[in-house]
Scaffold this motif. Structure first.
Motif, mmCIF file in Angstrom:
data_model
loop_
_atom_site.group_PDB
_atom_site.id
_atom_site.type_symbol
_atom_site.label_atom_id
_atom_site.label_comp_id
_atom_site.label_asym_id
_atom_site.label_seq_id
_atom_site.Cartn_x
_atom_site.Cartn_y
_atom_site.Cartn_z
ATOM 1 N N LYS A 216 87.520 5.366 84.122
ATOM 2 C CA LYS A 216 87.316 5.192 85.565
ATOM 3 C C LYS A 216 87.724 3.782 85.972
ATOM 4 C CE LYS A 216 84.767 3.583 89.149
ATOM 5 N NZ LYS A 216 83.980 2.375 89.391
ATOM 6 N N GLY B 55 79.362 3.663 95.307
ATOM 7 C CA GLY B 55 79.601 3.448 93.880
ATOM 8 C C GLY B 55 79.733 4.750 93.099
ATOM 9 N N ASP C 172 81.653 6.170 89.652
ATOM 10 C CA ASP C 172 81.066 6.063 88.315
ATOM 11 C C ASP C 172 80.424 7.399 87.923
ATOM 12 O OD1 ASP C 172 81.727 3.366 88.352
ATOM 13 O OD2 ASP C 172 79.716 2.694 88.933
ATOM 14 N N LYS D 228 75.232 -3.758 90.968
ATOM 15 C CA LYS D 228 76.096 -2.630 91.324
ATOM 16 C C LYS D 228 77.222 -2.410 90.309
ATOM 17 C CE LYS D 228 79.444 -5.040 94.036
ATOM 18 N NZ LYS D 228 80.548 -4.877 94.912
HETATM 19 MG MG MG Z 1 81.237 0.175 91.550
#
Ligand code: MG
Ligand code: ADP
Ligand code: ASP
Length: 401
Positions: A6, A150, A153, A208
């Protein structure tokens, strides 16, 4: 091997960087691996789209937001696929839906319910590199959903689990998990390994570097994550089971969350069920209430303070309006921050909390709220002092060593 990689926003932040990612992916493929690549939107892109929406409404519909926000990762997925093709590698680019990712209908914070691994497996069998737009899925009623900020992920971990991948590598602009955000404390140290539980706390409390829900899912599925940098070849940090980690430090890291706001109700009617009603109303709107403190006021009335994500404040204000008969006054303070200390070693040691309080006292920082669990201590303070607090605590627990 089957490897899921990723690449986050900074790693695909411009065309040159996408080219760089393409080279890294190509290298992995050349080393005789099957590769599934999950990409984020270019850095700043998701925020830009949110600003566009805000131009028209303070509280746009969550469904519209999902359609809008999912577009950022589609752009990078397609561009990376084009770049790889040009380099001679057959690819296929997919949206979340095409990758078989089915979610519930809680728009903008959707949960993955199931993944059909067939579409990706079919393409891998043909020798193709599969590039998936992160952060998105499709609800059962056919609408585009996104997985929370986010969330790419989470896409990576979920695909690694569903495909039974050998590795899940998450690339960003830092080469691993540090004892605290290295942007705040340059003395922060990189950890070789960290347990799921500690990483989950750090991530939930504001670090984060990994999305908290991705860590939660990795623990559940037993997916081992390696957090690495896309800008160098340094070994990263392995996120794995606590049993696999020999050294268990008292404190592993410090997290900072500035995206918090405090809601303070004064003179709340003291009757059974009032707290239940308020928090139920917030929960129904998917608003995550964190710390709650209730104190006795005067004349059989109470005071109720709680924290919510700062970016949900407009929504919270609307909800609290419904209860206006139940309290005398209400105040919102977005200028607070939450500093937290995390470590599995705390389970069996005392004195960790008192050291934190002393450290902040020495810096003249007032603690407004406190909450603790087995492996963390969180404190709400004035946002102005948050970086100072992080550095002071980092020093106090000697995390630079
Ligand atoms: Mg991130
Ligand atoms: P991406 O856009 O690739 O998903 P993020 O910006 O979400 O990357 O995460 C990487 C950032 O996380 C780093 O630039 C760093 O400033 C921040 N960060 C916060 N806490 C930590 C920590 N404990 N260790 C490493 N990075 C951290
Ligand atoms: N682009 C999304 C965000 O900024 C998802 C991600 O980057 O993982 O939150």
């Amino acid at each position: 091997m089957l490897i899921v990689q990723k690449y986050g926003g900074t790693s695909v932040g411009n065309l040159e960087r996408i080219e760089n990612v393409a080279k890294r992916v190509a290298k992995t493929k050349k080393e005789d691996n099957d590769v599934v690549v999950v990409v984020s939107a270019m850095s700043g892109e998701t925020n830009k789209l949110i600003e566009y929406a805000k131009h028209f409404s303070k509280t746009p519909s969550r469904e519209d937001m999902d359609l809008l926000l999912s577009s950022g990762e589609r752009v990078t997925a397609a561009l990376l696929s084009i770049a790889l093709n040009e380099m001679g590698y057959p690819t296929v680019a997919m949206t979340g839906r095409q990758a078989g990712i089915v979610t519930d209908s809680s728009h903008t914070t959707a949960r993955i319910e199931k993944i059909d691994p067939k579409p990706i497996k079919n393409e891998l069998q043909k020798g193709k590199i599969v590039v998936v737009a992160g952060f998105q899925g499709i609800s059962k009623d056919g609408k585009v959903t996104t997985l929370g900020r986010g969330g790419s992920d989470l896409t990576a971990v979920a695909l690694a689990g569903a495909l039974n991948a050998d590795k899940c590598e998450i690339y960003s602009d830092v080469d691993g998990i540090y004892t605290t955000d290295p942007r705040i404390e340059p003395k922060a140290k990189k950890l070789d390994k960290i347990s799921y539980d500690e990483m989950l706390e750090l991530a939930s409390l504001g670090a984060k570097v990994l999305q908290n829900r991705s860590v939660e899912l990795a623990k559940k599925l037993g997916v081992i994550i390696e957090a690495k940098s896309s800008f160098n070849e340094n070994p990263g940090t392995i996120i794995t089971k606590e049993e696999d980690i020999m050294e268990k430090p008292l404190v592993s890291g410090i997290a900072l969350d500035k995206n918090q706001a405090r809601v303070s109700l004064r003179g709340v009617v003291d009757r059974p069920g009032i707290a239940a009603e308020i928090f139920k109303a917030l929960a129904e709107e998917n608003i995550n209430v964190d710390m709650i403190v209730q104190t006795i006021g005067q004349d059989e009335k109470t005071n109720l303070d709680f924290t919510v994500p700062e970016n949900e404040l407009e929504r919270v204000k609307k909800i609290m309006e419904r209860f206006k008969e139940e309290y005398e006054s209400i105040d919102y303070d977005p200028r607070i921050a939450k500093v937290s200390i995390v470590g599995v070693g705390m389970k069996s040691h005392s004195g960790v909390a008192s050291k934190a309080f002393e450290t902040l006292a020495k810096e003249n920082i007032n603690i407004e709220m406190i909450s603790t669990s087995e492996i963390k201590i969180s404190m709400i303070i004035d946002e102005k002092y948050s970086e100072l607090a992080v550095r002071a605590l980092h020093d106090a627990y000697e995390l630079y060593r």
